[in-house]
Design an enzyme around this catalytic site. Structure first.
Site, mmCIF file in Angstrom:
data_model
loop_
_atom_site.group_PDB
_atom_site.id
_atom_site.type_symbol
_atom_site.label_atom_id
_atom_site.label_comp_id
_atom_site.label_asym_id
_atom_site.label_seq_id
_atom_site.Cartn_x
_atom_site.Cartn_y
_atom_site.Cartn_z
ATOM 1 N N HIS A 267 40.223 42.459 46.834
ATOM 2 C CA HIS A 267 41.080 41.097 47.638
ATOM 3 C C HIS A 267 40.585 40.755 45.465
ATOM 4 C CE1 HIS A 267 40.655 41.122 51.692
ATOM 5 N NE2 HIS A 267 40.104 40.739 51.862
ATOM 6 N N ASP B 161 46.237 44.446 52.617
ATOM 7 C CA ASP B 161 44.886 43.464 51.892
ATOM 8 C C ASP B 161 46.281 42.301 52.542
ATOM 9 O OD1 ASP B 161 43.299 41.705 50.480
ATOM 10 O OD2 ASP B 161 43.772 42.335 49.093
ATOM 11 N N HIS B 162 44.666 41.566 53.511
ATOM 12 C CA HIS B 162 45.518 40.314 53.932
ATOM 13 C C HIS B 162 46.036 39.497 53.311
ATOM 14 C CE1 HIS B 162 41.360 38.881 55.047
ATOM 15 N NE2 HIS B 162 41.763 38.206 54.789
#
Length: 517
Positions: free
Chosen positions: A267, A203-204
């Site tokens: 996110h 999950d960047h």
């Protein structure tokens, strides 16, 4: 300042990761090397890691795709992408980096392609000294995740996790499933080939310095932790706003996903975890991830009626952003004309635990809002009595901590101060921290940190199986409620506004208004 490629850093203003974190030699295999993610994020991240001295010289990059390319053709394509944002020393640095790049042709379901990949990796071990260590990055459509991992196992391209050396690790991009059942099925498929310690679900958002700074702010400063609870916090708002619509032909993909799957399940849930988690016993990967999972397990167990009450879903119509007319969602290319896919989601959730019982957390994400911004706003409680003169609108913004994730990365604390003069009148003022000002350099890109962590074998910023399933358990309840017979359709809101009126009603019962970030 020079780097491992022997040239001056192409961007001296850019903050590099610490040079002491150099991983073992390895080969990085990029599945889907011809795709957008590889060109925009992955290869630039690897290039900057090398430029900053954070890749070992014994490192090779292998692209795997179905095109009938040579090494030189892949290098040429990547050079075009990298050169657009590179500094003046790119021409000098590129040749040595390019020499590390190789290409293997094959389809994701063809055993012969994996046999060619194994042969090429063995050659690179001999040529570059990569020692058999492998990082496989699946920058592909989700339907290929299980297929690729299955073939990696059958081809002998991954090793048992008990081995100290060599190692093999697999990075899996989101979306990881589209509901709880599919996420569980994917986890079962992966567990047939890989141990949990070999799986890195990316999950960047967790790679962003401003997101990591949430833990530093909370647990590195004694002034915050004593008031980080239900006694002192009135509410929390988490916003991820985007002004873009379906640019780049994303309409077809987005119409099968929607804002809940695309942003909330990953996110926003991760941001919620970092804000609400308990202090870990240390900063080891398991200790941090254990506390994050506990937050997800404390999410409410909603019924369909609860979803109707506490969740707003919307869909943008035609409007104007920054003076430019934009089409509605149903008019976007690739979107079904009768689509009920949500482009806006707002939730009011409470956590069933001791620290946060009764504190509302408001989560919001959407397309086609007035601007792009991500932030977390912690509203502390107002003083029990008001001894000073305060204008009504002035009091609302005080006692507020704002963590800006993007843009203008940083944090600000709003409080009341006396206005000079004879009257005892207060006015809101702010103490502001900006990354670019405080450290004189912008933070490194998220993918740089995340790729380096995989090579170092540090999964702290990656999502574990139980966290994925806990997040999907909560979100699947919402999806099921939306898909039930008679469920209301998404509420329309004009592009360029802050969302539907029903979202304001969601929070006004608590005496709260949504922030215009």
């Amino acid at each position: 300042m020079t780097d491992s490629l022997g040239v001056a850093d192409a961007n001296p203003l850019r903050q590099s990761l610490p040079r002491t974190r150099v991983p073992e030699p390895c080969a990085v295999v990029l599945f889907g090397v011809t795709g957008d993610l590889t060109h925009r994020k992955l290869v630039p991240a690897l290039y900057h890691l090398a430029l900053g001295g954070n890749l070992p010289s014994e490192c090779a990059i292998v692209g795997f795709a179905r095109r009938d390319w040579t090494d030189e053709q892949l290098r040429s394509e990547l050079e075009k992408s990298l050169s657009k944002g590179a500094g003046p020393d790119f021409a000098e640095a590129w040749p040595e980096f390019a020499n590390r790049i190789a290409f293997v042709s094959g389809t994701f379901d063809d055993p012969a392609g994996y046999a060619r990949l194994k042969e090429r990796l063995d050659q690179l071990d001999a040529t570059y000294g990569t020692r058999g260590n492998r990082l496989y990055y699946l920058a592909v459509s989700p339907e290929y995740f299980s297929t690729i991992i299955d073939h990696l196992g059958k081809a002998g391209l991954v090793y048992p996790s008990q081995q100290d050396s060599p190692w093999s690790r697999v990075v899996i991009e989101k979306p990881f499933g589209h509901d709880l059942a599919s996420a569980r099925a994917l986890n079962r498929d992966i567990s047939q080939v890989l141990d949990e310690s070999q799986v890195y679900r990316i999950d960047h958002y967790l790679g962003k310095e401003t997101v990591q700074n949430i833990l530093a702010l909370r647990f590195g400063n004694a002034i915050f932790e004593p008031i980080w609870n239900r006694r002192h916090v009135a509410s929390v708002q988490i916003t991820v706003a985007e002004e873009l619509g379906m640019a780049g032909g994303r309409g077809g993909y987005y119409d099968t996903s929607g804002a809940l799957r695309d942003m909330v399940q990953n996110h926003l849930m991760q941001l919620l975890c970092l804000v609400a988690m308990e202090p870990p016993v240390d900063l080891s990967a398991d200790a941090v991830r254990n506390e994050r999972v506990k937050v997800l397990d404390a999410l409410p167990k909603w019924t369909a009626e609860d979803v109707d009450k506490y969740v707003v879903r919307g869909q943008y119509t035609a409007g104007s952003i920054q003076g430019k007319d934009v089409p509605g969602y149903l008019e976007e290319k690739g979107v079904k004309p009768d689509s009920r896919t949500e482009t806006y989601v707002a939730l009011r959730v409470t956590l069933d635990n001791w620290r946060w019982a009764g504190v509302p957390f408001y989560l919001r994400t959407a397309k086609r809002l007035p601007k792009r911004a991500s932030e977390i706003a912690i509203q502390f409680r107002q003083p029990p009595t008001q001894m000073f003169e305060v204008e009504a609108d002035e009091a609302d913004g005080a006692n507020l901590l704002i963590l800006r994730i993007q843009p203008n990365e940083g944090a600000s604390l709003a409080f009341q101060a006396k206005v000079p003069g004879s009257r005892r009148r207060l006015q809101e003022v702010r103490m502001d921290f900006r990354y670019g000002t405080a450290f004189a350099t912008p933070p490194p890109e998220a993918y740089e940190r995340l790729l380096l962590d995989v090579m170092l074998g540090d999964p702290t910023l990656y999502t574990r199986t139980d966290a994925v399933e806990s997040a999907w358990r909560f979100c699947t309840t919402i999806l099921d409620a939306w898909n039930r017979e008679g469920a209301p359709p998404p509420v329309p809101y004009p592009a360029g506004t802050w969302g539907p009126d029903s979202a304001e009603k969601l929070v006004e019962g608590d005496g709260v208004t949504w922030r215009r970030v």
